[in-house]
Design a protein around this motif. Structure first.
Motif, PDB file in Angstrom:
ATOM      1  N   ILE A 336      46.841  88.244 -14.586  1.00 25.82           N
ATOM      2  CA  ILE A 336      45.736  87.860 -15.469  1.00 25.82           C
ATOM      3  C   ILE A 336      45.482  88.850 -16.603  1.00 25.82           C
ATOM      4  O   ILE A 336      44.901  88.478 -17.627  1.00 25.82           O
ATOM      5  CB  ILE A 336      44.431  87.676 -14.668  1.00 25.82           C
ATOM      6  N   LEU A 337      45.921  90.097 -16.446  1.00 27.61           N
ATOM      7  CA  LEU A 337      45.621  91.101 -17.469  1.00 27.61           C
ATOM      8  C   LEU A 337      46.227  90.778 -18.834  1.00 27.61           C
ATOM      9  O   LEU A 337      45.540  90.928 -19.860  1.00 27.61           O
ATOM     10  CB  LEU A 337      46.067  92.488 -16.998  1.00 27.61           C
ATOM     11  N   PRO A 338      47.481  90.320 -18.923  1.00 29.38           N
ATOM     12  CA  PRO A 338      48.024  89.990 -20.253  1.00 29.38           C
ATOM     13  C   PRO A 338      47.248  88.887 -20.972  1.00 29.38           C
ATOM     14  O   PRO A 338      47.260  88.830 -22.207  1.00 29.38           O
ATOM     15  CB  PRO A 338      49.457  89.538 -19.938  1.00 29.38           C
ATOM     16  N   ALA A 339      46.571  88.035 -20.211  1.00 30.92           N
ATOM     17  CA  ALA A 339      45.757  86.992 -20.837  1.00 30.92           C
ATOM     18  C   ALA A 339      44.583  87.576 -21.601  1.00 30.92           C
ATOM     19  O   ALA A 339      43.901  86.862 -22.345  1.00 30.92           O
ATOM     20  CB  ALA A 339      45.250  86.019 -19.769  1.00 30.92           C
ATOM     21  N   LEU A 340      44.360  88.894 -21.457  1.00 32.48           N
ATOM     22  CA  LEU A 340      43.319  89.588 -22.218  1.00 32.48           C
ATOM     23  C   LEU A 340      43.557  89.418 -23.719  1.00 32.48           C
ATOM     24  O   LEU A 340      42.596  89.305 -24.493  1.00 32.48           O
ATOM     25  CB  LEU A 340      43.321  91.072 -21.846  1.00 32.48           C
ATOM     26  N   LEU A 341      44.811  89.404 -24.144  1.00 31.67           N
ATOM     27  CA  LEU A 341      45.120  89.217 -25.559  1.00 31.67           C
ATOM     28  C   LEU A 341      44.529  87.908 -26.068  1.00 31.67           C
ATOM     29  O   LEU A 341      43.979  87.845 -27.177  1.00 31.67           O
ATOM     30  CB  LEU A 341      46.633  89.210 -25.798  1.00 31.67           C
ATOM     31  N   LEU A 342      44.631  86.873 -25.257  1.00 28.00           N
ATOM     32  CA  LEU A 342      44.175  85.545 -25.658  1.00 28.00           C
ATOM     33  C   LEU A 342      42.674  85.392 -25.485  1.00 28.00           C
ATOM     34  O   LEU A 342      41.980  84.893 -26.368  1.00 28.00           O
ATOM     35  CB  LEU A 342      44.910  84.479 -24.836  1.00 28.00           C
ATOM     36  N   SER A 343      42.170  85.837 -24.325  1.00 22.25           N
ATOM     37  CA  SER A 343      40.757  85.616 -24.012  1.00 22.25           C
ATOM     38  C   SER A 343      39.841  86.383 -24.963  1.00 22.25           C
ATOM     39  O   SER A 343      38.769  85.883 -25.335  1.00 22.25           O
ATOM     40  CB  SER A 343      40.466  86.002 -22.563  1.00 22.25           C
ATOM     41  N   CYS A 344      40.235  87.590 -25.368  1.00 20.41           N
ATOM     42  CA  CYS A 344      39.406  88.357 -26.293  1.00 20.41           C
ATOM     43  C   CYS A 344      39.356  87.694 -27.666  1.00 20.41           C
ATOM     44  O   CYS A 344      38.304  87.661 -28.311  1.00 20.41           O
ATOM     45  CB  CYS A 344      39.927  89.780 -26.415  1.00 20.41           C
ATOM     46  N   CYS A 345      40.476  87.178 -28.111  1.00 15.76           N
ATOM     47  CA  CYS A 345      40.488  86.465 -29.395  1.00 15.76           C
ATOM     48  C   CYS A 345      39.587  85.233 -29.345  1.00 15.76           C
ATOM     49  O   CYS A 345      38.885  84.915 -30.313  1.00 15.76           O
ATOM     50  CB  CYS A 345      41.916  86.048 -29.754  1.00 15.76           C
ATOM     51  N   ILE A 346      39.595  84.546 -28.199  1.00 13.07           N
ATOM     52  CA  ILE A 346      38.784  83.332 -28.060  1.00 13.07           C
ATOM     53  C   ILE A 346      37.300  83.665 -27.992  1.00 13.07           C
ATOM     54  O   ILE A 346      36.489  83.159 -28.777  1.00 13.07           O
ATOM     55  CB  ILE A 346      39.203  82.549 -26.798  1.00 13.07           C
ATOM     56  N   SER A 347      36.936  84.512 -27.024  1.00 17.12           N
ATOM     57  CA  SER A 347      35.518  84.754 -26.747  1.00 17.12           C
ATOM     58  C   SER A 347      34.852  85.677 -27.760  1.00 17.12           C
ATOM     59  O   SER A 347      33.664  85.529 -28.049  1.00 17.12           O
ATOM     60  CB  SER A 347      35.357  85.341 -25.342  1.00 17.12           C
ATOM     61  N   VAL A 348      35.607  86.627 -28.312  1.00 12.61           N
ATOM     62  CA  VAL A 348      35.018  87.603 -29.224  1.00 12.61           C
ATOM     63  C   VAL A 348      35.096  87.137 -30.671  1.00 12.61           C
ATOM     64  O   VAL A 348      34.098  87.197 -31.406  1.00 12.61           O
ATOM     65  CB  VAL A 348      35.701  88.972 -29.070  1.00 12.61           C
ATOM     66  N   LEU A 349      36.260  86.639 -31.102  1.00 14.19           N
ATOM     67  CA  LEU A 349      36.436  86.327 -32.516  1.00 14.19           C
ATOM     68  C   LEU A 349      36.272  84.847 -32.849  1.00 14.19           C
ATOM     69  O   LEU A 349      35.455  84.477 -33.689  1.00 14.19           O
ATOM     70  CB  LEU A 349      37.814  86.803 -32.978  1.00 14.19           C
ATOM     71  N   MET A 350      37.041  83.993 -32.188  1.00 17.87           N
ATOM     72  CA  MET A 350      36.991  82.572 -32.554  1.00 17.87           C
ATOM     73  C   MET A 350      35.599  81.983 -32.345  1.00 17.87           C
ATOM     74  O   MET A 350      35.093  81.229 -33.181  1.00 17.87           O
ATOM     75  CB  MET A 350      38.034  81.795 -31.746  1.00 17.87           C
ATOM     76  N   PHE A 351      34.967  82.338 -31.223  1.00 21.65           N
ATOM     77  CA  PHE A 351      33.622  81.861 -30.955  1.00 21.65           C
ATOM     78  C   PHE A 351      32.657  82.343 -32.041  1.00 21.65           C
ATOM     79  O   PHE A 351      31.775  81.598 -32.495  1.00 21.65           O
ATOM     80  CB  PHE A 351      33.170  82.344 -29.571  1.00 21.65           C
ATOM     81  N   THR A 352      32.828  83.588 -32.485  1.00 24.35           N
ATOM     82  CA  THR A 352      31.979  84.133 -33.557  1.00 24.35           C
ATOM     83  C   THR A 352      32.166  83.352 -34.848  1.00 24.35           C
ATOM     84  O   THR A 352      31.188  83.005 -35.528  1.00 24.35           O
ATOM     85  CB  THR A 352      32.311  85.613 -33.788  1.00 24.35           C
TER      86      THR A 352
END
Length: 474
Positions: A336-352
């Protein structure tokens, strides 16, 4: 209008400083608490934590509506009389909701879970009221105030853990998870009370009549509800695999699985600093100007997240040495750790950016689609393989699908650059999986991964880095 570079740097520095202290706190909570509570107690704690995520639903979008309404404004320019009406209305609403939850727990929750239910009822009032004031602080860009409070709360949690460690050392017995939850609630209640005192000028005193503010209140609910639901649905996607594991597998397996996620969440909380500062500043800009930062922001987030993956290798040694009871969590963590690249972009940037362009319903619809896909993926993984590890793989695949769908709206409507970032994310993830599954000394693996990451990053973004485009814009 462009971003004020000095102000942006100052705000980021303030929030990053507080997040740095919070990182120390999260590390203690992430590594020490599982040891002093034991696997069973830690499992109950993570069950409590799992359901605290749903408490935000019980402000029904009001808090998010406040953020959207006042983002980018100066605190001195707020209409204090109207804000006092909003504050008292929200406090009274949350008191009623808290009492109703306590009654539901008393009569309908099984006895073994009553304690968790009671604590959740109290926590709902405390967290939602704290969020209300924090969003006002964030909307009016009072980041120094926000950072100071985060630092002091982090210090309080560090002191709490240190005291509980002494109890654990002196008694030789695991600390009760109930005791830990009670003290955490006391700390969070203290923070809430501090906010009430700090913002007493927009809480107490002469205010507008409730009937005169009904349109403003209705607008906060109406505009914020879509954002709240969008956030909660997206949060459900992030938590769905843990929900599956908590239902389908033993409490011990859930505790081990949740421990892996707690390590990932430490990284996410630090990286999420950007969204706290970025949203109110982008909100002041035109839509066209704000979207100029989209592709480069994704690039920066991927580069930062890829670097964070280096920490996995020394972490494997630390867990084996300090927390041998949780060594099985590494099975899930490496997935699950490599999915950090994707999840951070989604929750931190795209959502913003969806919030900035006021397309919360679009994000909500995409999240609903991904939620259904996630259910299907997790269900198939369980049926075919019957293991929690298979569910973690299903979760990672879901993140990739979500990343593509969330970005597709910007690609279609704003023609943002995307291929370079998507391929880079996939390449880094594949490299991590390949190196982490190679059995060897952790130090050698860390060095090999970092060198591979460094070379790929320089080659991939060489034109961007050489032109200093990212640094100039940020």
């Amino acid at each position: 209008m462009s971003i004020n570079k000095n102000k942006f740097k100052q705000n980021v520095l303030q929030v990053m400083t507080s997040r740095g202290i919070m990182l120390v706190s999260e590390i203690l909570l992430g590594f020490v608490v599982p040891k002093i509570l034991g696997v069973t107690g830690y499992g109950y704690l993570k069950t409590y934590s799992l359901y605290t995520a749903y408490t935000a639903l019980l402000h029904f979008g009001f808090v998010d509506g406040i953020l959207l309404k006042f983002a980018g404004q100066n605190y001195e320019d707020l209409d204090k009389k109207k804000i006092r009406t909003l504050s008292m209305f929200f406090i009274e609403m949350q008191i009623v909701i808290g009492i109703l939850l306590l009654l539901i727990c008393k009569f309908f929750v099984p006895s073994e879970l009553k304690f968790i239910g009671y604590m959740l009822s109290i926590n709902t009032f405390v967290i939602n009221l704290t969020s209300y004031y924090q969003y006002i602080s964030q909307a009016t860009q009072r980041f120094k105030e926000l950072s100071t409070r985060n630092i002091l709360i982090a210090i309080c949690k560090i002191l709490l853990v240190c005291c509980l460690v002494l109890v654990y050392k002196n008694t030789g017995n695991y600390v009760s998870y109930k005791l830990y939850i009670v003290f955490i609630n006391i700390i969070e209640f203290s923070l809430m009370l501090w906010y009430v005192i700090t913002y007493r000028d927009i809480t107490f005193g002469r205010k507008e009549k409730l009937v005169d503010c009904k349109n403003l209140i209705a607008g906060c609910f109406r505009n914020g509800f879509a954002l709240t639901i969008a956030y909660q649905v997206s949060h459900l996607v992030f938590m769905l695999d843990r929900q599956f594991v908590s239902i389908l597998y033993t409490a011990e397996t859930f505790a081990i699985y949740s421990f892996a996620y707690s390590l990932v969440s430490v990284c996410t909380k630090i990286i999420s600093t950007l969204s706290t500062v970025l949203f109110p500043m982008l909100k002041q800009m035109s839509e066209e100007s704000a979207l100029k930062y989209f592709s480069d922001s994704i690039s920066m987030m991927l580069i930062l997240s890829g670097l964070v993956l280096t920490g996995y290798y020394p972490l494997t040694w630390f867990i084996k040495f300090f927390l041998p009871a949780y060594v099985d969590s590494l099975i899930y963590l490496r997935v699950i750790l490599p999915a950090l690249l994707l999840s951070c972009c989604i929750s931190v940037l795209m959502f913003t950016f969806y919030k900035v362009i006021n397309k919360n319903m679009i994000y909500f619809k995409i999240s609903c689609i991904v939620f259904v896909i996630s259910i299907i993926n997790n269900f198939i993984a369980h049926i075919l393989f019957g293991s929690a590890q298979a569910i973690s793989w299903a979760s990672t695949i879901t993140m990739l699908i979500w990343f593509i769908l969330a970005e597709s709206y910007f690609i279609k409507n704003y023609h943002v650059k995307w291929k370079q970032n998507l391929i880079y994310a996939c390449v880094i993830m594949i490299c991590f999986y390949g190196i982490s599954y190679f059995n060897g000394p952790w130090l050698l693996q860390a060095v090999v991964y970092f060198l591979v990451y460094f070379v790929i990053t320089i080659l991939w973004y060489r034109k961007t880095l050489l032109s200093n485009k990212l640094l100039k814009r940020k």
